[in-house]
Scaffold this motif. Sequence first.
Motif, short mmCIF file in Angstrom:
data_model
loop_
_atom_site.label_atom_id
_atom_site.label_comp_id
_atom_site.label_asym_id
_atom_site.label_seq_id
_atom_site.Cartn_x
_atom_site.Cartn_y
_atom_site.Cartn_z
N PRO A 168 0.76 -1.13 -0.26
CA PRO A 168 0.84 0.28 0.00
C PRO A 168 0.98 1.22 0.04
O PRO A 168 0.39 2.44 0.09
CB PRO A 168 -0.89 -0.23 1.20
N THR A 169 1.96 0.97 0.35
CA THR A 169 3.06 1.99 0.74
C THR A 169 3.24 3.13 -0.57
O THR A 169 3.70 3.65 -1.59
CB THR A 169 4.47 2.04 1.31
N VAL A 170 3.39 1.80 -1.51
CA VAL A 170 4.10 2.04 -3.16
C VAL A 170 3.04 2.66 -3.97
O VAL A 170 2.94 3.34 -4.61
CB VAL A 170 4.87 0.18 -3.80
N ALA A 171 2.04 2.06 -3.55
CA ALA A 171 0.77 2.72 -3.82
C ALA A 171 0.31 3.97 -4.34
O ALA A 171 0.06 4.81 -4.76
CB ALA A 171 -0.67 1.57 -3.64
N ALA A 172 0.49 4.54 -2.41
CA ALA A 172 0.52 5.52 -2.06
C ALA A 172 1.30 6.49 -2.32
O ALA A 172 1.20 7.75 -3.32
CB ALA A 172 0.56 5.57 -1.09
N PHE B 44 2.73 10.54 -6.90
CA PHE B 44 3.46 10.88 -8.25
C PHE B 44 2.32 11.29 -9.34
O PHE B 44 2.44 12.54 -9.67
CB PHE B 44 4.71 10.04 -8.65
N TYR B 45 1.12 10.84 -9.77
CA TYR B 45 0.77 10.91 -10.81
C TYR B 45 -0.33 11.94 -10.70
O TYR B 45 -0.88 12.68 -11.26
CB TYR B 45 -0.33 10.04 -10.80
N LEU C 245 -0.11 13.40 -16.39
CA LEU C 245 0.02 12.84 -18.21
C LEU C 245 1.32 11.50 -17.71
O LEU C 245 1.35 10.82 -18.99
CB LEU C 245 1.04 13.72 -19.04
N THR C 246 1.54 11.13 -16.57
CA THR C 246 2.83 10.17 -16.24
C THR C 246 2.63 9.11 -17.00
O THR C 246 1.11 8.62 -17.00
CB THR C 246 3.23 10.16 -14.63
N ILE C 247 3.91 8.95 -17.84
CA ILE C 247 3.81 6.66 -18.66
C ILE C 247 4.97 6.47 -17.51
O ILE C 247 5.81 6.71 -17.53
CB ILE C 247 3.36 7.18 -20.04
N THR C 248 3.80 5.39 -16.05
CA THR C 248 4.96 4.54 -16.18
C THR C 248 5.76 3.64 -16.64
O THR C 248 4.39 2.46 -17.28
CB THR C 248 4.59 5.01 -14.88
N ILE C 249 6.68 2.98 -16.33
CA ILE C 249 6.90 2.02 -17.35
C ILE C 249 7.62 0.86 -15.99
O ILE C 249 8.44 1.08 -15.10
CB ILE C 249 8.07 1.34 -18.05
N ALA D 216 -0.70 4.08 -17.80
CA ALA D 216 -1.62 5.34 -17.48
C ALA D 216 -2.66 6.18 -16.86
O ALA D 216 -3.07 4.78 -16.38
CB ALA D 216 -1.14 5.67 -18.98
N LYS D 217 -2.87 6.85 -16.61
CA LYS D 217 -3.42 7.77 -15.92
C LYS D 217 -5.25 7.26 -16.94
O LYS D 217 -4.97 7.72 -18.01
CB LYS D 217 -3.90 8.88 -15.82
N ASN D 218 -6.21 6.82 -16.79
CA ASN D 218 -7.41 7.02 -18.20
C ASN D 218 -7.73 7.74 -18.60
O ASN D 218 -7.93 7.96 -19.04
CB ASN D 218 -8.89 6.34 -16.85
#
Lengths: 173, 75
Positions: free
Chosen positions: A78-82, A87-88, A93-97, A148-150
Motif C-alpha cells: 500500500p505504501t508503493v501504491a500511495a 506522483f500521478y 500525463l505520466t507514463i510509468t514503465i 497510464a491514467k485513464n
Amino acid sequence: MNEEEPPLSSYNFNFVGGPRNSYFFITLQQITYEIQFKPTPYLFGDDFVLADEIVELVIKVTNNPTGRTPSLDVLIAPTVAAIINDFYQKSSLTITIFICDTADRKHEARWRKFNRWYDHFAASDYIRIDDTYRDTREDLLYHFAVIAKNGNPYLREVGLAFLDFMADVKMNK
Amino acid sequence: MMEPKQPTVSAKPLSEMTPQERHERAIGVLKRLVADKHQAEEEMVENFHKDPAIQAAVAKLKEENERRGTPVVQL
C-alpha cells in the motif's frame, strides 16, 4: 479486502524530488526504501508525443540495518501504491514503465511483488498493459508493464507505441 | 546526481527506419533499459550514504516518524 487483511495503512513517506523524482520511506524494522520515477524519454523514440512524460519505476532497499533479507511486510504494497498515486497527482500525463529481467533469477518474485503493489491501486483509474519477451540467445525473460491514467488524452498513442515497441523487439522471433 | 547517458540509438525517426533497423533499435533500448536500471539501483545505495540532500531528507523523515510515534499512517 478479505477478513484476514490488516487495516488499510501504509508507511509515512517523503518526496525528495531531484532529476529522478525520488521518494523515501522507512519501515517498522528501520529499513529504508527509495522509489524513483526515472525519466526514460527515449523508450518510444524522440518523436513520441509524450516522450518527456515516460518514467521508469525503480524500487530499492537503500539501507538495511537488520543485516537480513527483508521479510514480507504487508505495509509495503500500500505504501508503493500511495507513492505512485502521489506522483500521478503531480503529473497526470505520466507514463510509468516497469521492467524486470531474469539476470539474477529472482525475476518472478519481483514480478509478483510488482503485481501486489499494483493491486493496491485504485485500479479503475489506471490502464495497464503487460507483455513479456524471451531472449532465447541469452536465455533471459523480460516482463514489462506500462501504466497510464485513464484520463490521459494520449492513451491510444501510448498503447500503440508500446505495442509497436514490443513488435519491434520480437521481430525475427 | 548524475543522469545515465542516453542510449546510442539512431537519430532517424522510427517512421523512416526499416523493420531491421527498428528491431535493432528496440533491442538496444531494451538492453539499455535493463543496464540503466541496474546502474540506478547501485547509485541509490551509494547516494544514500554520501548525498547530503538524501541524508537530510531521511533524517527529517525519521524525526517526523519519531514525533508521531510510528512510521505507519492510516489510509
